[in-house]
Design a protein around this motif. Structure first.
Motif: not given
Length: 564
Positions: A40-59
């Motif tokens: 779950d810890e890996m999922l949390q870090v990835v989720d935080c990263f994706l949420s911080s990515t401006p406009n989800h620039q890539t697919k």
């Protein structure tokens, strides 16, 4: 307490605003790639990263965290169909950004020695293995995507920057302090320097004031969210309790104050207690209180962005210590002390005195730079704060001691040689900003608290235009200069321009001027009776940024010391 943008689980804590990650190995230890990718810890870090990515620039950055981790798994088993859905370069860029995002946090692992009976060697090895795991996972994914192995490998601190081992020490707890009983002490600490840490604040404001209530009365810190760094500050025993969001300051303490061991703490009462990051304070500022019935000095510092600057923790610790010294009839000295062994066989102990920015550390550095072969060895006894003790049983009637094993200095004030020579041991705070600081070890605790006699005591005068060294012939003139505490403030605090501070020390003497004045009188009487050199050195730092004038003044000091 301010609204904290954080994620908590039983084993992990992420503060997204302060960029702090706490990993509790006793709750869950990820020992292989399979357990890491399925956590779950890996999922949390990835989720935080994706949420911080401006406009989800890539697919790939538009995926959910579970879908993103699934792509990584497919890459590791050489599932080439992943490239039918995603561009390889975009995947590689995204994975590298994820890796950088995680490493942008200050990452601390915590191990409870009581639960696992962890040995010192295991304590270090366990954290090393987690660092290897994170680094190897990143490299495996990177090399799978690019299709060839790297030619250059960098052994960065991929998993953590630091690790602590904690224990529930049994100390002599007064009834009023029972709420501290469940908070664990730091027993061992491991840093991975050079550490580059960042805080929202980079400057200290104001002084600390006394209150008529005991801050412990409204302390409600929870176990697992608070830690205690037991410190030896001079000869004072201090329990420094801090909220986990202040781990930057909590870790930096390791380079400044000696960590007290279990033997010293067990069944003993501290002289000082600091509660750092409390929810409620009067007026949202820092205070202290003397608990006379238990003979404990207690400090409180509120939770806010301003107090993230390390100067708040350091200076509150020193304020409490200095007040403790004053009540023991010792004189706190805001200054630096060095023991110099000259090539001609003479040894001299010199104390530089003055408030922040006056030129104490700069004078010592200038001595090192211009002395050449004239100085055989120079030992720093204290860099910022020490104390003078009047002792009728001492042959000189007076001796000096230090408080800290390290130095908290401005990067701008260090020569490139000193800065680079200490880089591999340093803790750097906001290194790219104005008033950037580094905390570096300076001496051993035993040497710092050893009783040293004084050959020269000089006031660092950074405001007058004279050059050189001036010795006071009259006791009254010397006492006035030292007690007036004049300086040209250089912006290291919230002061700018000419200022005065009683005895150049806003950390204890200002708060107890009457008590301090009595000790000052006694100290100056002894120094002048013993014909000790008491004077002032013109550092010119308020006027001459080139330090040419400072070097001329230091040269005169060097000549005086060698000829005396």
């Amino acid at each position: 307490m301010e609204n904290v943008n954080s994620i908590k689980t039983g084993s992990t804590y992420l503060n997204l605003d302060r960029k702090i990650a706490v990993l509790k190995y006793n709750r869950k230890y990820l020992s292989n790639v399979f357990s890491l990718l399925n956590s779950d810890e890996m999922l949390q870090v990835v989720d935080c990263f994706l949420s911080s990515t401006p406009n989800h620039q890539t697919k790939i950055n538009k995926l959910t965290s579970a879908e993103y981790v699934a792509v990584i798994k497919r890459l590791l088993i050489d599932d080439a169909t992943v490239y039918d859905a995603f561009d390889a370069k975009e995947i590689l860029t995204s994975v590298e950004n994820l890796y950088s995002f995680y490493r942008s946090f200050l990452r601390i692992s915590v191990m409870n020695a009581t639960h696992n009976q962890i040995l010192n060697t295991e304590f270090l090895g366990i954290d090393d293995k987690f660092n290897d795991l994170v680094r190897n996972l990143y490299r495996a994914v990177e090399e799978k995507i690019q299709g060839f192995p790297n030619h250059t490998y960098r052994q960065v601190n991929a998993g953590t920057n630091a690790s602590i081992m904690i224990k529930p020490y049994k100390w002599s707890i007064p009834t009023e302090y029972e709420q501290l009983k469940s908070i664990n002490f730091i027993d061992k600490i491991m840093l991975r320097p050079p550490m580059m840490m960042h805080t929202p604040s980079n400057k200290r404001k104001g002084t600390f004031s006394s209150v008529d209530y005991n801050p412990i009365d409204h302390f409600d810190g929870k176990p697992g969210e608070w830690y205690c760094y037991p410190a030896k500050i001079g000869e004072s025993l201090a329990f420094i309790y801090f909220n986990q969001d202040y781990f930057v300051s909590g870790l930096a303490l390791a380079n400044l104050f000696e960590l007290a061991d279990e033997e010293l703490i067990t069944n003993h009462k501290p002289d000082l207690i600091l509660l750092f990051g409390v929810d409620k304070t009067e007026g949202d500022v820092s205070h202290y209180h003397y608990d006379e019935s238990n003979d404990i000095w207690v400090g409180e510092v509120p939770y806010n962005d301003q107090t993230t600057y390390f100067g708040y923790m350091k200076k509150m610790c020193l304020t409490l210590h200095n007040l403790h010294m004053i009540y023991q009839n010792r004189l706190p000295i805001h200054g630096s002390m060095v023991k110099i062994k000259f090539s001609n066989g003479k040894t001299k102990t010199v104390v530089f005195f003055g408030d922040s920015g006056a030129g104490k550390s700069e004078s010592i550095e200038a001595l090192q730079e211009i002395a050449g072969e004239q100085i055989h060895e120079m030992e720093t006894i204290f860099d910022d704060m020490g104390s003078f003790t009047l002792d009728p049983n001492d042959p000189e009637g007076l001796y000096a001691q230090g408080t800290e094993i390290g130095a908290f200095v401005r990067l701008d004030d260090l020569s490139s040689a000193v800065a680079f020579n200490n880089m591999d041991r340093g803790v750097y705070l906001n290194p790219e900003q104005k008033n950037a600081r580094v905390i570096i070890p300076a001496n051993t605790y035993d040497r710092v608290i050893k009783r040293h006699h004084i050959d020269m005591w000089v006031y660092a005068n950074n405001y007058d235009t004279e050059i050189g060294l001036h010795r006071f012939e009259k006791l009254a003139d010397a006492k006035k200069t030292f007690t007036d505490g004049k300086r040209f403030a250089l912006g290291t605090t919230d002061e700018v321009g000419m200022s005065t501070t009683f005895f150049a020390n806003p950390f204890g003497p200002v708060q107890e001027q009457a008590r301090t004045q009595t000790i000052i009188d006694g100290v100056f009487d002894v120094l002048f009776k013993n014909n000790v050199y008491v004077g002032e050195i013109y550092t010119h730092l308020g006027n001459d940024k080139s330090k040419d004038s400072l070097n001329q003044s230091v040269q005169q000091m060097l000549d005086t010391l060698m000829d005396s």
